[in-house]
Design a protein around this motif. Structure first.
Motif, PDB file in Angstrom:
ATOM      1  N   UNK A  87      28.703  55.106  32.728  1.00 21.30           N
ATOM      2  CA  UNK A  87      29.548  56.014  31.957  1.00 21.30           C
ATOM      3  C   UNK A  87      30.374  56.892  32.895  1.00 21.30           C
ATOM      4  N   UNK A  88      29.747  57.365  33.989  1.00 22.97           N
ATOM      5  CA  UNK A  88      30.485  58.210  34.945  1.00 22.97           C
ATOM      6  C   UNK A  88      31.655  57.441  35.548  1.00 22.97           C
ATOM      7  N   UNK A  89      31.419  56.179  35.913  1.00 26.99           N
ATOM      8  CA  UNK A  89      32.501  55.351  36.470  1.00 26.99           C
ATOM      9  C   UNK A  89      33.682  55.324  35.511  1.00 26.99           C
ATOM     10  N   UNK A  90      33.373  55.081  34.222  1.00 24.34           N
ATOM     11  CA  UNK A  90      34.469  54.974  33.272  1.00 24.34           C
ATOM     12  C   UNK A  90      35.101  56.323  32.992  1.00 24.34           C
ATOM     13  N   UNK A  91      34.263  57.330  32.755  1.00 21.97           N
ATOM     14  CA  UNK A  91      34.772  58.652  32.392  1.00 21.97           C
ATOM     15  C   UNK A  91      35.708  59.202  33.474  1.00 21.97           C
ATOM     16  N   UNK A  92      35.261  59.143  34.731  1.00 27.15           N
ATOM     17  CA  UNK A  92      36.091  59.710  35.783  1.00 27.15           C
ATOM     18  C   UNK A  92      37.338  58.859  36.036  1.00 27.15           C
ATOM     19  N   UNK A  93      37.202  57.542  35.912  1.00 26.19           N
ATOM     20  CA  UNK A  93      38.386  56.696  36.045  1.00 26.19           C
ATOM     21  C   UNK A  93      39.401  57.067  34.963  1.00 26.19           C
ATOM     22  N   UNK A  94      38.900  57.332  33.767  1.00 23.82           N
ATOM     23  CA  UNK A  94      39.754  57.640  32.614  1.00 23.82           C
ATOM     24  C   UNK A  94      40.463  58.978  32.807  1.00 23.82           C
TER      25      UNK A  94
ATOM     26  N   UNK B 270      32.752  49.027  40.372  1.00 26.93           N
ATOM     27  CA  UNK B 270      33.118  49.117  38.953  1.00 26.93           C
ATOM     28  C   UNK B 270      34.105  50.249  38.715  1.00 26.93           C
ATOM     29  N   UNK B 271      33.921  51.342  39.449  1.00 25.44           N
ATOM     30  CA  UNK B 271      34.850  52.466  39.344  1.00 25.44           C
ATOM     31  C   UNK B 271      36.269  51.998  39.669  1.00 25.44           C
ATOM     32  N   UNK B 272      36.411  51.254  40.757  1.00 20.32           N
ATOM     33  CA  UNK B 272      37.732  50.728  41.130  1.00 20.32           C
ATOM     34  C   UNK B 272      38.265  49.781  40.062  1.00 20.32           C
ATOM     35  N   UNK B 273      37.369  48.941  39.522  1.00 18.57           N
ATOM     36  CA  UNK B 273      37.810  47.992  38.497  1.00 18.57           C
ATOM     37  C   UNK B 273      38.319  48.739  37.265  1.00 18.57           C
ATOM     38  N   UNK B 274      37.643  49.839  36.904  1.00 17.19           N
ATOM     39  CA  UNK B 274      38.067  50.611  35.726  1.00 17.19           C
ATOM     40  C   UNK B 274      39.405  51.300  35.994  1.00 17.19           C
ATOM     41  N   UNK B 275      39.553  51.911  37.189  1.00 17.55           N
ATOM     42  CA  UNK B 275      40.832  52.551  37.542  1.00 17.55           C
ATOM     43  C   UNK B 275      41.957  51.526  37.409  1.00 17.55           C
ATOM     44  N   UNK B 276      41.708  50.329  37.967  1.00 16.31           N
ATOM     45  CA  UNK B 276      42.725  49.291  37.950  1.00 16.31           C
ATOM     46  C   UNK B 276      43.039  48.870  36.517  1.00 16.31           C
ATOM     47  N   UNK B 277      41.980  48.680  35.721  1.00 15.85           N
ATOM     48  CA  UNK B 277      42.175  48.268  34.337  1.00 15.85           C
ATOM     49  C   UNK B 277      42.993  49.286  33.558  1.00 15.85           C
ATOM     50  N   UNK B 278      42.697  50.567  33.770  1.00 12.56           N
ATOM     51  CA  UNK B 278      43.415  51.625  33.051  1.00 12.56           C
ATOM     52  C   UNK B 278      44.876  51.692  33.477  1.00 12.56           C
ATOM     53  N   UNK B 279      45.126  51.508  34.777  1.00 12.66           N
ATOM     54  CA  UNK B 279      46.509  51.593  35.244  1.00 12.66           C
ATOM     55  C   UNK B 279      47.351  50.447  34.739  1.00 12.66           C
ATOM     56  N   UNK B 280      46.677  49.340  34.412  1.00 18.00           N
ATOM     57  CA  UNK B 280      47.440  48.183  33.975  1.00 18.00           C
ATOM     58  C   UNK B 280      47.487  48.028  32.461  1.00 18.00           C
TER      59      UNK B 280
END
Lengths: 318, 282
Positions: A109-116, A197-207
């Protein structure tokens, strides 16, 4: 992002619908031999050090093997000893699940929340914050610095702070007191867990396609929570599945942090996990059959948890 | 990417950014503390109450490190050389072999291709600890125990790298490959001259995922000889010395963490580009 991808692989090498007949199959392999050659170096090493060992480990787990004499088949004895006669393994099992149940979901959840949240920032600050959150996971064994922070004497950063604030009157043995060891390991493990996973989420959100978010607003999405639930999460399903695999696997493999901070073995096995139990039998006692049984149990737990989680995540928003 | 901010309430935005700031501090402070500790003179390390920031920065810890290691029979430079060899050879081999294997899996379908990729995905689901014991036996059978090969060669076939590379290569237009094939290029030439230059961002991703692990490797249970050991192993030995060595330990820690961090700063945008295609598809 999915739409960008060009799925065109069958166009280049049309494979007959079913190449069941052996001569046909052989022809097909001949025709593609260059691909097998390209894959060969990686696959030989991969099979030698990953696939074969998993199978071998299962085999050895049914034997008594001390590296000196040839292995002797003993059936299910290792497993019955593990589950019925090994109290330390029960502690390890309990600790491992305790770590995993907390660090797994919290880190995911932290990975996603902070990426978001980071994704809302302007690009320059966004890169900086990505670095801040990602850095601990690639900083090597810098987690030894937590030893200084949680040091049991008055020189420990945390103890001295609490002493000065008069919250405690004498230093706490953070790394020697069974009460605290698990908590300390969880904190350090979480600190290091914003990785791939944090990087993957950042990337997913940016795209994410901005037009679908605007379309959502037109269709009556009222706030960012609705946007998150109805638009962002469903479009990020591939990344979310990938992130789950990464976080589950690492949360079940806690060992290095425990050994570095709490010692090996830790006081009253308070920081003992399945992996440290495996190291104990594999690298100190040289009971390879027994250690392989531990490894096989660990393998089953990891695969089981991952497969069940994948099934569950696929259902959400499916 | 500039996108219009829709439906944002100011209060929630503020709270979320506050949360980000608090946890950002939690993430950054131990690293900042390490940097400060590395430059503290001895009297500041023993100061009570301990101070977070250094007041009179000095390079003494780095000199001590060289002296401390100069007196032991393995010079400090040897640990650094070993770590550099392991990380560079391990990472380059990984990028090369993982891309060579990813290219056919990404663009073609041939007997066994699906099965092989599924095995790779399954192998992401367990940690290397599971295979430690048979690995040791295989290593001793092929005679790699107590050589750098025992760390370098398994690192070449790190499945996560193949997985990410394959996902990224799927974006290469098939028409490009087909055109090269019509021009008479062999598969190997296509791989080397068309596919590889097109996946440069993914190289950096594989590097950033594999390099820090190798850079921080302590040699595991495979390396016994003192003159083959790594920097991280040296760090472990120094930290054993207790608080008196905390400054020197932080100096080694600084060397260990600064290289992967600089690497990530350089490669961040390429890494993010690759990770966009990282997902597991249904």
């Amino acid at each position: 992002m999915q739409t960008k991808r060009i799925e065109n692989r069958t166009a280049l090498s049309p494979m007959p619908q079913r190449a069941w007949k052996l001569p046909l199959l052989w022809k097909e392999i001949q025709r593609n031999k260059h691909y097998y050659f390209l894959m060969a170096p990686f696959m030989i090493i991969f099979f030698l050090f990953t696939v074969i060992p998993v199978v071998a480990s299962m085999g050895i787990s049914f034997t008594y093997f001390n590296m000196l004499e040839p292995p002797r088949f003993i059936g299910w004895q290792n497993y019955s000893r593990l589950f019925l006669n090994d109290d330390i393994f029960m502690i390890a099992l309990r600790n491992t699940f305790f770590f995993a149940i907390i660090t797994g979901p919290v880190s995911y959840i932290a990975c996603f929340l902070f990426a978001w949240i980071i994704n809302e920032l302007p690009p320059k600050i966004r890169s900086f914050m990505t670095l801040v959150f990602y850095a601990p996971s690639i900083s090597g064994n810098v987690f030894f610095i937590w030893q200084v922070i949680f040091s049991g004497d008055r020189y420990g950063l945390l103890n001295s702070l609490l002493l000065r604030l008069r919250i405690i009157l004498e230093p706490i043995q953070w790394l020697k007191d069974e009460q605290y060891i698990l908590g300390v390991i969880i904190i350090v493990q979480l600190w290091m867990s914003l990785g791939t996973s944090f990087l993957a989420f950042i990337a997913g959100l940016q795209n994410l396609d901005p037009t679908i978010i605007e379309a959502g607003a037109v269709d009556g999405i009222k706030n960012r929570w609705q946007e998150l639930w109805y638009i962002v999460l469903p479009s990020m399903r591939p990344q979310l599945l990938f992130g789950a695999v990464m976080q589950i696997t690492s949360s079940l493999a806690v060992a290095d942090v425990s050994i570095a901070l709490a010692g090996f073995p830790s006081v009253n096995y308070a920081g003992h996990t399945i992996v440290t139990h495996l190291m104990d039998y594999g690298t100190i006692r040289f009971e390879m059959g027994y250690a392989s049984a531990i490894a096989t149990v660990l393998f089953a737990i990891m695969m089981g948890t991952n497969i069940i989680t994948q099934k569950l995540l696929r259902k959400i928003g499916g | 990417m500039t996108r219009k901010k829709l439906n944002r309430s100011f209060a929630v935005t503020f709270l979320l950014f506050l949360l980000l700031a608090i946890f950002g501090a939690f993430m950054a402070l131990p690293l900042i503390y390490t940097i400060n500790h590395a430059f503290k003179p001895l009297d500041e390390i023993f100061l009570f109450p301990p101070k977070f920031f250094v007041r009179n920065p000095t390079l003494n810890n780095f000199y001590d490190l060289i002296n401390l290691m100069g007196n032991s029979w393995v010079p400090f430079s040897r640990y650094i050389t070993n770590t550099v060899i392991i990380s560079v050879v391990g990472t380059l081999g990984h990028v090369l072999f993982a891309s060579a294997a990813a290219y056919p899996l990404a663009k073609y379908s041939f007997p066994g291709s699906k099965a092989i990729f599924n095995i790779v995905v399954l192998s992401l689901m367990f940690s290397p600890h599971v295979t430690a014991i048979p690995n040791y036996m295989i290593m001793s059978r092929v005679g790699w125990i107590d050589t750098h090969s025992s760390i370098i060669i398994p690192a070449w076939a790190f499945p996560l790298g193949l997985f990410l590379m394959k996902q990224f290569m799927e974006q290469i237009p098939s028409a490009l490959l087909e055109a090269a094939k019509i021009d008479g290029a062999s598969e190997y030439r296509i791989y080397w001259q068309i596919v590889m230059p097109n996946v440069k961002p993914a190289w950096l991703t594989l590097i950033i995922l594999r390099f820090p692990a190798l850079w921080g490797s302590d040699g595991g249970s495979f390396i016994y000889s003192e003159n083959l050991k790594t920097l991280n192993y040296a760090l472990g030995q120094i930290v054993q010395g207790g608080i008196a060595r905390a400054g020197v330990g932080a100096a080694v820690g600084l060397i260990l963490m600064i290289v992967p961090i600089i690497l990530f700063i350089i490669s961040q945008s390429s890494v993010i580009e690759t990770m966009a295609s990282s997902g597991i598809k249904d």
